[in-house]
Design a protein around this motif. Structure first.
Motif, short mmCIF file in Angstrom:
data_model
loop_
_atom_site.label_atom_id
_atom_site.label_comp_id
_atom_site.label_asym_id
_atom_site.label_seq_id
_atom_site.Cartn_x
_atom_site.Cartn_y
_atom_site.Cartn_z
N ASP A 120 10.74 -8.70 12.27
CA ASP A 120 11.64 -8.92 11.13
C ASP A 120 10.98 -9.74 10.02
OD1 ASP A 120 13.60 -7.48 12.31
OD2 ASP A 120 14.77 -9.19 13.03
N HIS A 121 10.17 -10.74 10.42
CA HIS A 121 9.57 -11.62 9.41
C HIS A 121 8.30 -11.04 8.81
CE1 HIS A 121 12.34 -14.57 11.00
NE2 HIS A 121 12.08 -15.30 9.94
N LEU A 122 7.65 -10.14 9.52
CA LEU A 122 6.33 -9.65 9.08
C LEU A 122 6.32 -8.12 9.03
CD1 LEU A 122 4.30 -12.01 11.43
CD2 LEU A 122 4.60 -12.34 8.98
N PRO A 123 6.85 -7.56 7.97
CA PRO A 123 6.92 -6.09 7.90
C PRO A 123 5.54 -5.43 7.90
CG PRO A 123 7.80 -7.12 5.90
CD PRO A 123 7.49 -8.22 6.84
N GLN A 124 4.51 -6.20 7.49
CA GLN A 124 3.15 -5.64 7.45
C GLN A 124 2.50 -5.58 8.83
OE1 GLN A 124 4.01 -8.70 6.80
NE2 GLN A 124 2.32 -10.12 6.48
N VAL A 125 3.15 -6.18 9.84
CA VAL A 125 2.59 -6.20 11.20
C VAL A 125 3.29 -5.14 12.03
CG1 VAL A 125 2.30 -7.59 13.30
CG2 VAL A 125 2.01 -8.65 11.05
N HIS A 126 2.48 -4.29 12.69
CA HIS A 126 3.08 -3.32 13.61
C HIS A 126 3.21 -3.99 14.97
CE1 HIS A 126 3.34 -0.14 16.60
NE2 HIS A 126 4.13 0.42 15.69
N CYS A 127 4.45 -4.23 15.40
CA CYS A 127 4.69 -4.98 16.64
C CYS A 127 5.01 -4.03 17.79
CB CYS A 127 5.86 -5.94 16.45
SG CYS A 127 5.52 -7.22 15.25
N ARG A 128 4.54 -4.40 18.97
CA ARG A 128 4.83 -3.61 20.16
C ARG A 128 5.24 -4.58 21.27
NH1 ARG A 128 0.10 -0.15 23.22
NH2 ARG A 128 1.38 0.81 24.84
N GLY A 129 6.31 -4.26 21.95
CA GLY A 129 6.75 -5.07 23.09
C GLY A 129 6.74 -4.21 24.34
N GLY A 182 -3.52 -11.19 6.35
CA GLY A 182 -3.91 -11.32 4.94
C GLY A 182 -3.08 -10.35 4.12
N SER A 183 -3.77 -9.56 3.31
CA SER A 183 -3.01 -8.60 2.50
C SER A 183 -2.97 -7.22 3.18
CB SER A 183 -3.65 -8.48 1.11
OG SER A 183 -5.03 -8.18 1.29
N GLY A 184 -3.57 -7.15 4.37
CA GLY A 184 -3.59 -5.85 5.06
C GLY A 184 -2.53 -5.77 6.13
N LEU A 197 0.23 -17.54 12.41
CA LEU A 197 -1.09 -17.03 12.83
C LEU A 197 -1.25 -15.57 12.42
CD1 LEU A 197 -3.67 -17.55 14.65
CD2 LEU A 197 -2.33 -16.54 16.49
N LEU A 198 -0.23 -14.77 12.67
CA LEU A 198 -0.32 -13.34 12.35
C LEU A 198 -0.41 -13.12 10.84
CD1 LEU A 198 2.24 -11.71 14.85
CD2 LEU A 198 -0.22 -11.96 15.08
N GLU A 199 0.35 -13.92 10.10
CA GLU A 199 0.33 -13.80 8.64
C GLU A 199 -1.07 -14.09 8.10
OE1 GLU A 199 3.45 -16.14 7.06
OE2 GLU A 199 3.83 -14.74 5.41
N GLN A 200 -1.68 -15.18 8.65
CA GLN A 200 -3.06 -15.53 8.23
C GLN A 200 -4.01 -14.39 8.53
OE1 GLN A 200 -4.03 -18.98 10.49
NE2 GLN A 200 -2.75 -20.35 9.27
#
Ligand SMILES: C[S@@+](CC[C@H](N)C(=O)[O-])C[C@H]1O[C@@H](n2cnc3c(N)ncnc32)[C@H](O)[C@@H]1O
Length: 260
Positions: A152-161, A130-132, A124-127
Motif C-alpha cells: 500500500d505504501h510503495l506502489p513502485q515495489v512489486h510485493c509477494r507474500g 530509488g526512482s525505479g 529500506l525498500l524506498e531507498q
C-alpha cells in the motif's frame, strides 16, 4: 554418529517422556497387579511427571522443557477428569494445525512483525528502489500484515507474500484483494526461487537460518538483499544491522549477496 540416529527436537522430547512413562509403569503395574489392585492413575501421572522432570534435568534440557515434562501427564489426567467431549480436542487440534502448521513442520510459529519494523522495512525498500522498481518477497508472510502494508505504501515495489499455513493464508488472501502490486501465494518457502527478488524478507526462527542462507547463496543475484528479522545467520557477518526502535528489540539483519 550417523544421521539415522539423530532425532528432531520434538522426537527427542517425546522419547524422553515415553521413557519416563515406561519406567514408572514397569514398576507400578507389577506392584499393583501383584496385589490385584487397580492402578492409581492420578499418583502414576504425578510419578511419571517427576521422572520426566528428572530425565529432562539430567539430559540438560532447557527449563521450559523440564516444566513441560513435569506437568504434561498430570495435566492430561486433570483434563481427563473434566470429561470434556473429545470432539472439542479434535477441533482445537485442527484449529492449531491450520494456524501453526509451520511450527510443526519447520519450527517456525506465527508471530507478526510489529509496526516499527514494517516502517523500517518500508524505508529500506524506498531507498533501494530509488526512482525505479523493486521486487520484494516475504517468506512465511503470516496473515499478510507486513506485505500488505508495504504494497500500500510503495506502489513502485512489486510485493509477494508466501505462506503455507491454511488459515493464515486464507486470512491473508481475503485481506490482500484489490492490490495490483501484491501477489499472495500458498507456497512452501523452500520452493520459492529467491533469484526473482531484489529484497527477500524472513521473520522465521533460529532453526532454519543456516539452510535459508545456503539457499540464498545458491539462488539470489549478486547485490540483492536478504533481510532477517531478529534471527541472524550463524557465523555470517551482516552487511548492515538496522536497530528498530521497539521493545523487545527486533534488529533487522541485512545480508547483501556477494559478487556485486
Ligand atoms: C514469524 S511468522 C512471520 C509472519 C510475517 N512474515 C510477519 O513478519 O509478520 C512466520 C510465518 O512463516 C510461516 N511458515 C513457516 N514455515 C513455512 C514454510 N515452509 N512455507 C511458507 N510459510 C511458512 C508460518 O506459518 C508463519 O505464518
Amino acid at each position: 554418529m550417523s544421521d539415522s540416529f539423530s532425532f528432531s527436537p520434538a522426537a527427542r522430547q517425546f522419547a524422553l517422556q515415553a521413557a519416563a512413562a515406561m519406567l514408572v509403569l514397569s514398576v507400578a503395574w507389577p506392584y499393583y497387579g501383584w496385589q490385584a489392585a487397580a492402578l492409581p492413575w492420578a499418583e502414576t501421572s504425578y510419578a511419571i511427571g517427576c521422572v520426566g522432570f528428572a530425565f529432562a534435568t539430567l539430559s540438560r534440557q532447557p527449563w521450559w522443557w523440564r516444566l513441560i515434562h513435569l506437568l504434561f501427564l498430570p495435566a492430561v489426567w486433570f483434563t481427563h477428569q473434566l470429561q470434556i467431549d473429545p470432539g472439542w480436542f479434535l477441533a482445537a487440534f485442527i484449529l492449531l494445525l491450520l494456524v501453526y502448521r509451520g511450527a510443526l513442520s519447520g519450527q517456525v510459529p506465527l508471530y507478526l512483525s510489529n509496526r516499527e519494523t514494517v516502517a523500517a522495512l518500508a524505508e529500506l525498500l524506498e531507498q533501494r528502489a530509488g526512482s525505479g522498481s523493486l521486487r520484494f518477497v516475504d517468506l512465511g508472510a503470516g496473515i499478510g500484515s507486513t506485505v500488505i502494508t508495504l504494497a500500500d505504501h510503495l506502489p513502485q515495489v512489486h510485493c509477494r507474500g508466501v505462506e503455507n499455513a491454511p488459515l493464515t493464508w486464507l486470512i491473508g488472501r481475503l485481506l490482500a484483494v484489490g492490490r495490483p502490486n501484491l501477489q499472495w501465494q500458498w507456497e512452501d518457502l523452500w520452493q520459492v526461487d529467491l533469484g526473482q527478488h531484489d529484497v527477500v524478507y524472513a521473520f522465521l526462527s533460529p532453526a532454519p537460518m543456516p539452510q535459508l542462507w545456503e539457499k540464498a547463496l545458491r539462488e539470489m543475484a549478486p547485490g540483492s538483499l536478504l533481510v532477517s528479522n531478529s534471527f541472524p545467520v550463524p557465523g555470517v557477518v551482516p552487511s548492515r544491522v538496522i536497530e528498530v526502535p521497539c521493545l523487545p528489540a527486533r534488529p533487522l539483519y541485512c545480508y547483501e549477496m556477494p559478487g556485486a
